[in-house]
Structures are given as structure tokens and as C-alpha cells.
Design a protein around this motif. Sequence first.
Motif: not given
Length: 436
Positions: A203-207, A272-281
Amino acid sequence: MRDTTHRKKRGDLESFMPWPPPVVLEGVRGVASSKKKKTKEQGTRNKKHNISPHQPASSGRQAQDRTTKFLIEFRMKAPTRFKIIADHYTLHNMTTGRVGRLWAFYAAFTLILIIAIDQVETDVSRTMAHGTWAVADENVDDATAKSDKTWGLALSITSLVIISFTLYCHLNQSLRSIIIDQKPEGGIILLLAIFSTALVAIVSGPDRGLAVDEDGAVFIGNMYYFAWAGFINSIFILSSFIESVYGFNVRQTMRSRSSSFTYWSSLLVTSMIVMATSSNIYNTNCDVPAEDKPQPFCSRTVLGVSVGTIGVIFALAIVAMKISLGAVPFLIEIVLNLLLFILYTLEIAFVTDVEGPGAPLGNLYYFSWISFLLTIGVGKACHEDYVEAQGIMEQQRQSSDRPMPTLASVTEGNDYGAQHKHGRGPSNAIDDDDVI
């Protein structure tokens, strides 16, 4: 006299039950009315045949048969009446208990999530002008959006079926003893936690999240927020299960280690969420040749990845030391928290800026701010620990300043007490010659 006593007992029953259903009271009143009616008919029959109530009936066999029949009927009806009362109290305890409320909220969150996912239109060629359908993320193709929607519906519907079955087990006495607070419930809760984690990613994946647009901003609020609400609710249910079955209070244990342990554990998750989301973006928008990278967007995305990684390392180190050693040197904890406070201040200033990747209201925006607030919470907890330690040291210093008793002072004190006991204090001391 018998009616008064019976009425008093019935009143006690009504006042004892918090909100008795009418069927329970009618069942109890029906038994009393039937018994009173039978007693009246027996008195009329005895009067008609001139039988004293204190003497046996003319036909002892008939009286014995009537008594046996009454006992058989009572035993047959009693389980049903008491089952109604037991079911009533089970429902009352479940609906008013914390675990029952958590399961009820979980069912409501999942139902709202199903409705939101079902209303998503996966045909990206359509626009909002075609109706009230929401167009799923426009940065992915039709096949990916349809796959995400299918998986989202499958997981959420399966979760709702499992939650409904668990709620029914709470109501049913036979299933309750087999499922609830047993290993099967633990497996159910763990499975639901896995489903909730997968739903949050879908639902909330950035990509490619169903609830976010191509910029990573929340596009469908109900889907986004209730997916996260269901995930958090599953964690609370798992914590309650561990506490009720194994007697291990997770929250109390986290508080008992130190007042800042809860903040550090939460900071580990949010970092961990900040790191994973930024990496995905970064992988989605900045994995291109250097001359094609949008700036300062990509450089600020790298800042988000770096700050999130440092936050994970620092928080993991503190949590590991508190678990293994029981405490962390105060100066180390203060220094690491101060560094994280400065880093997250910079991260919020640049990453959530208009030109940063965290500008849209999404995972990166929310968890960047949550991480920043958690660093303030850690600082507040450390300050409270410092003030408490100062108070303890002050008490110990005051107790150490008291003069230590010596043998001479103890002997003088005993002599002084003995003189006062026999009326020979310093003011009225009497010599032995005067007495003679």
C-alpha cells in the motif's frame, strides 16, 4: 415468608449482573414462577383430598414420581440456562477487555482497507474524469498495479476471515479453550502480523504503493492510514498474547531496563524505515548517469539514506548494550543521542524541504519527523535519569556526613541513660555518702 426470600434473591441476582439480557432474567423468573405455580397446585390438591402439607400424600408412589420428574426437567433445563448466563459474561468480558477491543479494531481496520483497495482503478490510461475511481500509482504499468491490487485484496480478505474466526472463538466456550491463549492463537497472530507487514509494503511503498502517487505522496488516505493502523494493532495483539501466555510483559520489561529503552527501540524501527524508503526513492529516481540526476533531489536523498543508516547503527548499539549489559554509560548515551538530534535536524530541514524527497506526505516525511521527536524523547529520559541519580547521590552524601559512633560515645550514652533511669541525671546526681 418464602416469597419474600425468593424475591430478595432475585433482586440480588439482578443487581449483581451488570447489564443482564432479558433472556437470562426471563429464564430465571420462569423457573421461579413455575416452581411457585406447582407449589400452589400441590396445596390445592392436598386441600381437596384433606392431606396435610406436613404429612405424606396418600399415594407415595405418585409423589415420588412427581419429584423425580421435576428433578429430571430441572437437570435438563439447567445447562441451557447456565450456558446463557456464561455466554453473557463471556461476551461482556470480551467486549470490555483490552484484547477484545484490539481484535474488534483490527476487524474494522481490515474492512476499511478492503473497501479502499477494491475501489482502486488499475488502468493507468484512465483519469479521474472517468468517475470517482482512484487511479493507482501512475509510475508503474498496468500489470504491476493489477498484481499489487490482487495481492492486496487477497491478503486483506484472508486477514478479515481469520480475524472473524478468532472473534468467534472468543465467544464460543468450546473453541475458546482450544484456540484462545494457546499455540494456535499464537500462530494466527504471527500470520496476521506477516500479512499486515506485506500489506503496508504493497500500500505505502514509495515506488509502487497503491495508496501513493508518483511522487510518493499519500493519494488514498483510507488505504494508507488504515494499513499502518492494522500493522500497529497486530503488534499490540502479539504483545498481549505474549503477556497472557508466557507472563512476559513487553512494555513493562522495556520500561524496567531504563526510561529511554522504549525510545531507543522505537528509534531503531523508524530509522530503518527512513533508510529503506530513502534507498527505494534513490533507486527509482536517481539510479541514472550523473548528468541526468535531478539535483538537489538526489543529494538530499543520499542524506536521508545516510542519516537513516547512522540512526540504525546507533540505536541498535544502545539497544544491544541495554539488553546484554543492563545499562549503557551515561556519557555515551548522551553523546550518541546528541549526534542523532543534530543529524535528524538537518535531515528534516533538507529532506522534507520542497526540493527534497520527503516533501510529499508519505513514509519518509512522517518517519523523519517521528525519528526527530524520538531523539527529543531520549534526551528527556536521560535528563530524568540524571536528576534521579543526583537525588540518590545527595541522599548518600547526607548519610555519609553523619558522625560514626565510637566506643567511647556509646559508653557515655549508656551511662547517661542509666543515670536518668535511676533518677541520677547531671542535675540531681546524689553521692553515695549522702545516701548513707
